[in-house]
Design an enzyme around this catalytic site. Sequence first.
Site, mmCIF file in Angstrom:
data_model
loop_
_atom_site.group_PDB
_atom_site.id
_atom_site.type_symbol
_atom_site.label_atom_id
_atom_site.label_comp_id
_atom_site.label_asym_id
_atom_site.label_seq_id
_atom_site.Cartn_x
_atom_site.Cartn_y
_atom_site.Cartn_z
ATOM 1 N N ASP A 233 13.866 -27.658 21.770
ATOM 2 C CA ASP A 233 13.502 -28.211 20.465
ATOM 3 C C ASP A 233 14.508 -27.855 19.378
ATOM 4 O O ASP A 233 14.446 -28.382 18.272
ATOM 5 C CB ASP A 233 12.108 -27.707 20.059
ATOM 6 C CG ASP A 233 11.534 -28.479 18.874
ATOM 7 O OD1 ASP A 233 11.689 -29.710 18.832
ATOM 8 O OD2 ASP A 233 10.943 -27.842 17.982
ATOM 9 N N SER A 255 8.704 -32.765 14.118
ATOM 10 C CA SER A 255 8.401 -33.334 15.429
ATOM 11 C C SER A 255 6.983 -33.906 15.467
ATOM 12 O O SER A 255 6.050 -33.310 14.915
ATOM 13 C CB SER A 255 8.543 -32.266 16.517
ATOM 14 O OG SER A 255 9.818 -31.689 16.491
ATOM 15 N N GLN A 305 11.576 -36.711 22.691
ATOM 16 C CA GLN A 305 10.805 -36.325 21.509
ATOM 17 C C GLN A 305 10.905 -37.422 20.465
ATOM 18 O O GLN A 305 11.927 -38.111 20.360
ATOM 19 C CB GLN A 305 11.354 -35.018 20.926
ATOM 20 C CG GLN A 305 10.569 -34.497 19.722
ATOM 21 C CD GLN A 305 11.176 -33.206 19.173
ATOM 22 O OE1 GLN A 305 11.816 -33.219 18.142
ATOM 23 N NE2 GLN A 305 10.965 -32.097 19.869
#
Length: 320
Positions: A233, A255, A305
Amino acid sequence: MNHMSSRQAPEDEQGGGDPPGDLRSVLVTSVLSLEPLDEDLFRGRHYWVPTTQRLFGGQIVGQALVAAAKSVSEDIHVHSLHCYFVRAGDPKVPVLYQVERTRTGTSFSVRSVKAVQHGKPIFICQASFQQAQPSPVRHQFSMPSVPPPEELLDHKALIDQYLRDPNLQEKYLLGLNRIAAKEVPIEIKPIKPPTLSQPQSLEAKQMFWVRAQGHIGEGDMKMHCCVAAYISDYAFLGTVMLPHHWQHRVRFMVSLDHSMWFHTPFRADHWMLYECESPWAGGSRGLVQGRLWRRDGVLAVSCAQEGVIRVKPGVSESKL
């Protein structure tokens, strides 16, 4: 964490050897170390908090996967996870992780994890585990050809180089100094770092070598997956802004969801190439896809993502 001797990462194939010394990675001893409160109930605390003062998404994903992995047997390994960030995390209080044993099957098992703060869910995750099953059906893309990490500057050295540049615009000084002060528990070496003295729009792709700081060891493959979830991430969603970074100032970037597929054993404390690209952005959302490669060219992890990205209307960075 459960140990999984049948799925150990091949040491010699990855190359590079262990980091010098025997310092245990802070990602294992602190960031991804959960306190058990009851059966399938855990408490996680925080280590590194971004300048946004929101919880780092990778930490929540990694801790949730740790919680899920504690509820499965040693002979199965994580193969995928799919999660949603539903509320902003509060870095001032711990996170409670509640695990539900959705299904325990012969080959596949599914666990649901809910992360809670202030009595409300901030994050939900489904993690799937599989018993090792060999198959003759195998293929993968080819790893990009890039310079080895030994030939590249790490993040800290790169920032020091930027700060010494006499042509660096003053507007970048504060941000670079703030980044330099962060205690991020991972090492990063960008393949083609941007030139801040001559800003330009870039392709929506970036690659960097990455590894956990410190030593994790090869015995616990599930922990390496949890560390990879944390690493995946970091700087991932920022790929969306590479073609637009010099035209717009980001006001809000967070996110929405995060998915990972684990293909083969790897060492998260050895250098891995993180290949990121953004095939689409629009409607205040941006999509990113990523691949984590072992140094021997084996594709270890795939990621995807989507996030919300809002910019200041009518503001160009070149005018700031």
